[in-house]
Motif scaffolding. Structure first.
Motif, PDB file in Angstrom:
ATOM      1  N   UNK A  38       0.823  -1.217   0.000  1.00 12.53           N
ATOM      2  CA  UNK A  38       0.000   0.000   0.000  1.00 12.53           C
ATOM      3  C   UNK A  38       0.857   1.267   0.000  1.00 12.53           C
ATOM      4  N   UNK A  39       1.991   1.213   0.720  1.00  9.70           N
ATOM      5  CA  UNK A  39       2.885   2.373   0.736  1.00  9.70           C
ATOM      6  C   UNK A  39       3.437   2.645  -0.659  1.00  9.70           C
ATOM      7  N   UNK A  40       3.789   1.598  -1.389  1.00  8.30           N
ATOM      8  CA  UNK A  40       4.318   1.748  -2.739  1.00  8.30           C
ATOM      9  C   UNK A  40       3.274   2.393  -3.653  1.00  8.30           C
ATOM     10  N   UNK A  41       2.027   2.003  -3.503  1.00  8.04           N
ATOM     11  CA  UNK A  41       0.957   2.606  -4.307  1.00  8.04           C
ATOM     12  C   UNK A  41       0.801   4.084  -3.962  1.00  8.04           C
ATOM     13  N   UNK A  42       0.731   4.411  -2.673  1.00  9.08           N
ATOM     14  CA  UNK A  42       0.551   5.804  -2.256  1.00  9.08           C
ATOM     15  C   UNK A  42       1.722   6.680  -2.700  1.00  9.08           C
ATOM     16  N   UNK A  43       2.941   6.169  -2.575  1.00  5.52           N
ATOM     17  CA  UNK A  43       4.125   6.923  -3.009  1.00  5.52           C
ATOM     18  C   UNK A  43       4.122   7.101  -4.518  1.00  5.52           C
ATOM     19  N   UNK A  44       3.732   6.057  -5.240  1.00  6.18           N
ATOM     20  CA  UNK A  44       3.671   6.130  -6.699  1.00  6.18           C
ATOM     21  C   UNK A  44       2.658   7.153  -7.187  1.00  6.18           C
ATOM     22  N   UNK A  45       1.531   7.235  -6.505  1.00  5.33           N
ATOM     23  CA  UNK A  45       0.521   8.238  -6.881  1.00  5.33           C
ATOM     24  C   UNK A  45       1.080   9.643  -6.682  1.00  5.33           C
ATOM     25  N   UNK A  46       1.735   9.882  -5.540  1.00  4.46           N
ATOM     26  CA  UNK A  46       2.322  11.202  -5.283  1.00  4.46           C
ATOM     27  C   UNK A  46       3.364  11.546  -6.348  1.00  4.46           C
ATOM     28  N   UNK A  47       4.206  10.572  -6.688  1.00  9.67           N
ATOM     29  CA  UNK A  47       5.244  10.809  -7.702  1.00  9.67           C
ATOM     30  C   UNK A  47       4.618  11.133  -9.056  1.00  9.67           C
ATOM     31  N   UNK A  48       3.592  10.389  -9.444  1.00 10.99           N
ATOM     32  CA  UNK A  48       2.969  10.631 -10.744  1.00 10.99           C
ATOM     33  C   UNK A  48       2.196  11.945 -10.774  1.00 10.99           C
ATOM     34  N   UNK A  49       1.643  12.349  -9.633  1.00  8.96           N
ATOM     35  CA  UNK A  49       0.993  13.663  -9.576  1.00  8.96           C
ATOM     36  C   UNK A  49       2.019  14.775  -9.794  1.00  8.96           C
ATOM     37  N   UNK A  50       3.247  14.541  -9.302  1.00  6.97           N
ATOM     38  CA  UNK A  50       4.295  15.555  -9.455  1.00  6.97           C
ATOM     39  C   UNK A  50       4.818  15.626 -10.884  1.00  6.97           C
ATOM     40  N   UNK A  51       5.078  14.466 -11.481  1.00  5.95           N
ATOM     41  CA  UNK A  51       5.760  14.472 -12.788  1.00  5.95           C
ATOM     42  C   UNK A  51       4.818  14.330 -13.984  1.00  5.95           C
ATOM     43  N   UNK A  52       3.573  13.908 -13.745  1.00  6.57           N
ATOM     44  CA  UNK A  52       2.592  13.719 -14.818  1.00  6.57           C
ATOM     45  C   UNK A  52       3.077  12.756 -15.895  1.00  6.57           C
ATOM     46  N   UNK A  53       3.855  11.758 -15.472  1.00  8.84           N
ATOM     47  CA  UNK A  53       4.288  10.671 -16.354  1.00  8.84           C
ATOM     48  C   UNK A  53       4.178   9.386 -15.540  1.00  8.84           C
TER      49      UNK A  53
END
Length: 171
Positions: A38-53
């Motif tokens: 679950x942490x990996x999913x939450x971190x991945x969402x934050x990263x993708x919100x930042x970079x839009x890729x």
């Protein structure tokens, strides 16, 4: 703010899950592997919100469990990009447990994950700079370079003598 930078708050993500019987061990505590998923999913969402890729996990720092999250408790993960480098981003996570009946919220753990942004061709892609605004964001932003250098040394990608930020702590 230009299109080359975003505030740390732009990436803030909250994810909640109810801890169910199939996700606990024989002591009634959330299994660590399920929490890391679950942490990996939450971190991945934050990263993708930042970079839009698309962003993929590059590394996970130490995950220490301060307090177990119990069966029936609410799990909430808060994640936010702390700093970006060329194509990578550091994401800070805080994991909270909450006994809803007792109205008691407690910190379970914190961690840093690193993600790499990938372009349409699957190659690393340049990410926007992070603009920290709050005192806490500034503190995490400033510490990110030292944490990055330590990660690179441990991965064998940087020589300790080349880690200027870390060396400054000991000289």
């Amino acid at each position: 703010m230009s299109n080359k930078s975003k505030t740390a708050a732009n990436s803030f993500t909250t994810m909640s899950e109810l801890v169910l019987p199939g996700e606990t061990n024989t002591l009634g505590n959330l299994m660590g592997g399920k929490l890391m998923y679950w942490m990996d999913i939450a971190a991945g969402i934050a990263a993708q919100k930042h970079c839009n890729t698309v962003a993929v996990t590059a590394s996970v720092d130490n995950i220490s469990f301060s307090n177990p999250i119990k069966l029936g408790d609410l799990l909430t993960i808060e994640s936010k990009v702390t700093r970006s480098f060329n194509s990578s981003m550091e994401v800070h996570l805080q994991v909270w447990g909450e006994d809803l009946r007792a109205q008691h919220r407690y910190l379970s753990n914190e961690a840093y994950f690193t993600f790499v942004s990938l372009g349409a061709n699957g190659r690393p892609y340049t990410v926007p700079e992070v603009i920290p605004e709050t005192e806490q964001e500034i503190e995490r932003f400033n510490g990110a370079l030292r944490r990055r250098q330590l990660r690179l040394i441990l991965a064998g990608k940087m020589k300790p003598e080349d880690a200027g930020e870390l060396k400054a702590l000991f000289v």
